[in-house]
Design a protein around this motif. Sequence first.
Motif, PDB file in Angstrom:
ATOM      1  N   VAL A 305       0.880  -1.173  -0.036  1.00 25.26           N
ATOM      2  CA  VAL A 305      -0.091   0.002   0.069  1.00 25.26           C
ATOM      3  C   VAL A 305       0.727   0.970   0.100  1.00 25.26           C
ATOM      4  CG1 VAL A 305      -1.746   1.316   1.408  1.00 25.26           C
ATOM      5  CG2 VAL A 305      -2.017  -1.101   1.126  1.00 25.26           C
ATOM      6  N   GLN A 306       1.953   1.286   0.771  1.00 28.67           N
ATOM      7  CA  GLN A 306       2.706   2.548   0.956  1.00 28.67           C
ATOM      8  C   GLN A 306       3.869   2.608  -0.179  1.00 28.67           C
ATOM      9  OE1 GLN A 306       3.184   1.751   5.181  1.00 28.67           O
ATOM     10  NE2 GLN A 306       3.263   4.040   5.235  1.00 28.67           N
ATOM     11  N   GLY A 307       4.155   1.179  -0.755  1.00 24.74           N
ATOM     12  CA  GLY A 307       5.428   1.185  -1.579  1.00 24.74           C
ATOM     13  C   GLY A 307       5.241   1.617  -2.820  1.00 24.74           C
ATOM     14  N   VAL A 308       5.551   2.765  -3.352  1.00 26.36           N
ATOM     15  CA  VAL A 308       5.300   3.398  -4.721  1.00 26.36           C
ATOM     16  C   VAL A 308       6.718   3.166  -5.624  1.00 26.36           C
ATOM     17  CG1 VAL A 308       5.040   5.545  -5.710  1.00 26.36           C
ATOM     18  CG2 VAL A 308       4.127   5.329  -3.515  1.00 26.36           C
ATOM     19  N   TYR A 309       6.600   2.143  -6.490  1.00 26.03           N
ATOM     20  CA  TYR A 309       7.605   1.744  -7.326  1.00 26.03           C
ATOM     21  C   TYR A 309       7.165   1.942  -8.805  1.00 26.03           C
ATOM     22  CZ  TYR A 309       8.059  -1.184  -3.105  1.00 26.03           C
ATOM     23  OH  TYR A 309       8.091  -1.733  -1.662  1.00 26.03           O
ATOM     24  N   GLU A 310       8.419   2.069  -9.453  1.00 23.98           N
ATOM     25  CA  GLU A 310       8.295   1.986 -11.009  1.00 23.98           C
ATOM     26  C   GLU A 310       8.451   0.489 -11.314  1.00 23.98           C
ATOM     27  OE1 GLU A 310      10.659   5.912 -12.867  1.00 23.98           O
ATOM     28  OE2 GLU A 310      12.071   4.129 -12.044  1.00 23.98           O
ATOM     29  N   LEU A 311       7.274  -0.014 -11.734  1.00 28.92           N
ATOM     30  CA  LEU A 311       7.012  -1.599 -11.886  1.00 28.92           C
ATOM     31  C   LEU A 311       7.504  -2.190 -13.141  1.00 28.92           C
ATOM     32  CD1 LEU A 311       3.579  -1.531 -10.005  1.00 28.92           C
ATOM     33  CD2 LEU A 311       5.786  -2.346  -9.046  1.00 28.92           C
ATOM     34  N   GLY A 312       8.052  -1.447 -13.953  1.00 26.57           N
ATOM     35  CA  GLY A 312       8.485  -2.020 -15.148  1.00 26.57           C
ATOM     36  C   GLY A 312       7.652  -2.703 -16.183  1.00 26.57           C
ATOM     37  N   SER A 313       7.800  -3.744 -16.806  1.00 29.16           N
ATOM     38  CA  SER A 313       7.239  -4.245 -17.906  1.00 29.16           C
ATOM     39  C   SER A 313       5.816  -4.627 -17.572  1.00 29.16           C
ATOM     40  CB  SER A 313       8.133  -5.402 -18.449  1.00 29.16           C
ATOM     41  OG  SER A 313       9.202  -4.844 -18.992  1.00 29.16           O
ATOM     42  N   VAL A 314       5.478  -4.659 -16.450  1.00 30.38           N
ATOM     43  CA  VAL A 314       3.816  -5.087 -16.225  1.00 30.38           C
ATOM     44  C   VAL A 314       3.093  -4.022 -16.695  1.00 30.38           C
ATOM     45  CG1 VAL A 314       4.235  -6.772 -14.085  1.00 30.38           C
ATOM     46  CG2 VAL A 314       4.282  -4.163 -13.918  1.00 30.38           C
ATOM     47  N   MET A 315       3.625  -2.854 -16.856  1.00 32.52           N
ATOM     48  CA  MET A 315       2.911  -1.707 -17.190  1.00 32.52           C
ATOM     49  C   MET A 315       2.559  -1.893 -18.854  1.00 32.52           C
ATOM     50  SD  MET A 315       2.060  -0.149 -14.472  1.00 32.52           S
ATOM     51  CE  MET A 315       1.286   1.357 -15.525  1.00 32.52           C
ATOM     52  N   LYS A 316       3.458  -2.778 -19.456  1.00 27.97           N
ATOM     53  CA  LYS A 316       3.358  -2.844 -20.723  1.00 27.97           C
ATOM     54  C   LYS A 316       1.717  -3.195 -21.326  1.00 27.97           C
ATOM     55  CE  LYS A 316       8.107  -3.644 -21.620  1.00 27.97           C
ATOM     56  NZ  LYS A 316       9.143  -4.564 -22.044  1.00 27.97           N
ATOM     57  N   ALA A 317       1.302  -3.940 -20.442  1.00 27.50           N
ATOM     58  CA  ALA A 317      -0.207  -4.275 -20.735  1.00 27.50           C
ATOM     59  C   ALA A 317      -1.051  -3.376 -20.977  1.00 27.50           C
ATOM     60  CB  ALA A 317      -0.765  -5.336 -19.398  1.00 27.50           C
ATOM     61  N   PHE A 318      -1.000  -2.122 -20.368  1.00 29.81           N
ATOM     62  CA  PHE A 318      -1.988  -1.017 -20.579  1.00 29.81           C
ATOM     63  C   PHE A 318      -1.506  -0.197 -21.794  1.00 29.81           C
ATOM     64  CE2 PHE A 318      -1.478  -2.108 -16.112  1.00 29.81           C
ATOM     65  CZ  PHE A 318      -2.628  -2.108 -15.629  1.00 29.81           C
ATOM     66  N   ALA A 319      -0.365  -0.254 -22.224  1.00 31.16           N
ATOM     67  CA  ALA A 319      -0.239   0.406 -23.541  1.00 31.16           C
ATOM     68  C   ALA A 319      -0.708  -0.623 -24.410  1.00 31.16           C
ATOM     69  CB  ALA A 319       1.537   0.653 -23.707  1.00 31.16           C
ATOM     70  N   VAL A 320      -0.564  -1.874 -24.420  1.00 28.95           N
ATOM     71  CA  VAL A 320      -1.102  -2.708 -25.424  1.00 28.95           C
ATOM     72  C   VAL A 320      -2.455  -2.664 -25.453  1.00 28.95           C
ATOM     73  CG1 VAL A 320      -1.171  -5.000 -26.316  1.00 28.95           C
ATOM     74  CG2 VAL A 320       0.861  -4.292 -25.557  1.00 28.95           C
ATOM     75  N   ALA A 321      -3.314  -2.577 -24.403  1.00 34.45           N
ATOM     76  CA  ALA A 321      -4.700  -2.670 -24.429  1.00 34.45           C
ATOM     77  C   ALA A 321      -5.100  -1.372 -24.932  1.00 34.45           C
ATOM     78  CB  ALA A 321      -4.993  -2.695 -22.782  1.00 34.45           C
ATOM     79  N   GLN A 322      -4.451  -0.242 -24.774  1.00 40.01           N
ATOM     80  CA  GLN A 322      -4.966   1.168 -25.287  1.00 40.01           C
ATOM     81  C   GLN A 322      -4.898   1.007 -27.053  1.00 40.01           C
ATOM     82  OE1 GLN A 322      -3.281   4.516 -23.551  1.00 40.01           O
ATOM     83  NE2 GLN A 322      -4.882   5.865 -24.497  1.00 40.01           N
ATOM     84  N   ALA A 323      -3.778   0.610 -27.154  1.00 40.27           N
ATOM     85  CA  ALA A 323      -3.603   0.646 -28.702  1.00 40.27           C
ATOM     86  C   ALA A 323      -4.559  -0.274 -29.235  1.00 40.27           C
ATOM     87  CB  ALA A 323      -2.170   0.067 -29.032  1.00 40.27           C
ATOM     88  N   LEU A 324      -4.870  -1.469 -28.587  1.00 41.22           N
ATOM     89  CA  LEU A 324      -5.970  -2.502 -29.363  1.00 41.22           C
ATOM     90  C   LEU A 324      -7.195  -1.936 -29.160  1.00 41.22           C
ATOM     91  CD1 LEU A 324      -4.734  -5.615 -27.607  1.00 41.22           C
ATOM     92  CD2 LEU A 324      -4.571  -5.002 -30.217  1.00 41.22           C
ATOM     93  N   GLU A 325      -7.569  -1.163 -27.856  1.00 35.44           N
ATOM     94  CA  GLU A 325      -8.937  -0.644 -27.943  1.00 35.44           C
ATOM     95  C   GLU A 325      -9.205   0.700 -28.785  1.00 35.44           C
ATOM     96  OE1 GLU A 325     -12.773   0.272 -25.953  1.00 35.44           O
ATOM     97  OE2 GLU A 325     -11.388  -1.581 -25.921  1.00 35.44           O
ATOM     98  N   TYR A 425       6.383   1.298 -20.671  1.00 36.73           N
ATOM     99  CA  TYR A 425       7.247   0.095 -20.290  1.00 36.73           C
ATOM    100  C   TYR A 425       7.510  -0.024 -18.848  1.00 36.73           C
ATOM    101  CZ  TYR A 425      11.423   2.588 -21.724  1.00 36.73           C
ATOM    102  OH  TYR A 425      12.837   3.670 -21.733  1.00 36.73           O
ATOM    103  N   GLY A 426       6.832   1.153 -18.071  1.00 37.04           N
ATOM    104  CA  GLY A 426       6.987   1.028 -16.545  1.00 37.04           C
ATOM    105  C   GLY A 426       8.110   1.833 -15.902  1.00 37.04           C
ATOM    106  N   HIS A 427       8.817   2.872 -16.586  1.00 35.75           N
ATOM    107  CA  HIS A 427       9.544   3.749 -15.863  1.00 35.75           C
ATOM    108  C   HIS A 427       9.109   5.130 -16.160  1.00 35.75           C
ATOM    109  CE1 HIS A 427      12.856   1.268 -14.927  1.00 35.75           C
ATOM    110  NE2 HIS A 427      12.723   0.354 -15.892  1.00 35.75           N
ATOM    111  N   GLY A 428       9.029   5.902 -14.975  1.00 38.74           N
ATOM    112  CA  GLY A 428       8.523   7.241 -15.119  1.00 38.74           C
ATOM    113  C   GLY A 428       7.284   7.420 -14.477  1.00 38.74           C
ATOM    114  N   LEU A 429       6.467   6.262 -14.065  1.00 38.67           N
ATOM    115  CA  LEU A 429       5.344   6.251 -13.447  1.00 38.67           C
ATOM    116  C   LEU A 429       5.490   5.392 -12.267  1.00 38.67           C
ATOM    117  CD1 LEU A 429       2.195   7.057 -12.699  1.00 38.67           C
ATOM    118  CD2 LEU A 429       1.718   4.972 -14.628  1.00 38.67           C
ATOM    119  N   ALA A 430       5.151   5.753 -11.080  1.00 41.09           N
ATOM    120  CA  ALA A 430       5.408   4.999  -9.782  1.00 41.09           C
ATOM    121  C   ALA A 430       4.231   4.839  -9.155  1.00 41.09           C
ATOM    122  CB  ALA A 430       6.428   5.639  -8.927  1.00 41.09           C
ATOM    123  N   VAL A 431       3.748   3.576  -8.825  1.00 41.63           N
ATOM    124  CA  VAL A 431       2.501   3.236  -8.119  1.00 41.63           C
ATOM    125  C   VAL A 431       2.575   2.198  -7.069  1.00 41.63           C
ATOM    126  CG1 VAL A 431       1.062   4.172 -10.364  1.00 41.63           C
ATOM    127  CG2 VAL A 431       1.747   1.808  -9.949  1.00 41.63           C
TER     128      VAL A 431
END
Length: 591
Positions: A305-325, A425-431
């Motif tokens: 809950v408190q750990g704010v991380y740049e999570l790497g390639s798991v964020m690629k799912a949202f780029a691919v999903a948006q491009a498909l959508e 690809y998961g750098h620059g946004l920390a969640v």
Amino acid sequence: MIRTPLRPLARILDARSHGGSADAIERENLRLRREQARDAGRHRAEWRLLFLAMVFFAGYAMIGARMGMLAASPVSEAETYQGEDIDGDRADILDRNGRILATNLVTNSLYAELRYMIDGARAARELGRIFPDLDVERLEARLTDPDRSFVWIRARLSPEQAQAVHDIGEPGLLLGPREMRLYPNGRLAAHVLGGAAYGQQGVTAAEIVGTAGIEHRMDTRLRDPDLVDVPLSLSLDLGVQAIVEEVLGNGISMLSARAGSAIVMDAHSGEIVALSSLPDFDPNDRPAPPLTGDPADHPLFNHAVQGVYELGSVMKAFAVAQALEEGLVTPSTMVDTRGPLRIAGFAIEDFHDYGAQMSVTDVFVHSSNIGTARLAQMIGPERQRDFLRRFGFLEPLALEVAEASRVVPQFPSNWGELSAMTISYGHGLAVTPVHLAAGYAALVNGGRRVVPTLLRRPDATPGERLISEETSRLMRSLMRAVVTDGTASMAQVDGYAVGGKTGTADKPNPRGGYYEDRVVATFAGAFPLTDPRYVIVVTMDEPQETSGAETRRTAGWTVVPVAAEIIRRIAPVMGMRPESEEAIEAALRLR
């Protein structure tokens, strides 16, 4: 009283003249005298008994009259003793199956009334044997101080300690009944529950207030006098939570990780079935917050809950999903992956050389940074930001723990093309990992947004639509391919269709740039993909797999096996029957 002579002269002379005995006359007079004395004594006794009876009667009459007056008079409250007006009631906390997570238990406080103290020095020595952490010399000085009348010694005692204090036999040591908060499962779900402490205190009662976690966030509800008899039911499953904590703990130990977290969430309702953060603590003996050093190193820190991380390639799912959508690509669209991709003086590279071009499917399955950055170029910064905002990545969590509202995702104020490409690809946004779990739930549940919750929500309604059913179906297919053919091959679990995405992000260096040998490894996925019910996110800080010739830090070698073991063990507990590979593939093709 006139005494009659025993030998009256007249009678003696008369008796002698008739030949009588003077001694007989004396004996007769002695007998009469004794009878008179006996009668007089009996008379006095009778009067004394009568007098005592009258005294007793008068006394009981007065008492009876007083009792009658008290009974007929209005009731007056006795003077309130310190603490008697303090309410220590607090509702129980249960898991989703009604098992107790937190409850109140009757205990005792320990204090000293020096006016009753016989031997303060001895009492201090005996208490030092019972409570090794006490400063015996300081306590002895306080218990023997003539200027003191009261000494507070201990806020709560165990039953064994209370009996030991009683056995000292010192009348000046007194026990005050009160309630305490008890967590019968010890460390289990510690970061969710948080903990409670005493607020306002008296010697015979104490106020119990939440200090962290759900105890603090729901403090008003738990202390509501009208609801203290109604338990607060959480979404957690105690059995699943225990498995998740055990497997995660073993994984952190084997991989020498600094810390880790794991989340299992209902993909449709957002109910969190298990949430673990390690290292943890025992809420029955909650440690003090850290005053120095990195808070993330302390057991109180909730990495989920408190750990704010740049999570790497798991964020690629949202780029691919948006491009498909948005219809910009299909899974078979070819993407330019020649590298390095240079923009604004920054070079984007892939972990491997994937050639000149790859399909969108392969970009996702083999985790190409360059290919994903190309998709972000097609989407554009503004649309990307709005898409991620709708998924909840740019706002604090509305989770029912005190720490959530204070954690804000980190993202660039100037969200330009370079930021859009690196964020893809998961750098620059920390969640936080909970943000990620909620996002993946929307990707696999048919495209509806979910709001994470720790409370039972059996009647949850579908949230805002974020992507179409078709895009969600395609994302499930891509996630399954990552497990069967890509970077998460160790996530295969016999009998269950698992899908997901790996992410290995270099850790930022506080002095600037990134560490070359420190990563945050993450696996985000769902199961069973034949009918997605649950999302799982496992994150580790600085894991290292050292069984081979070289140290491996990527998620596929570290967190993925841990996630697979969690799924393998919790799926049967959650009522999911294993299926054959043929049945799984047939179901996936049908969907």
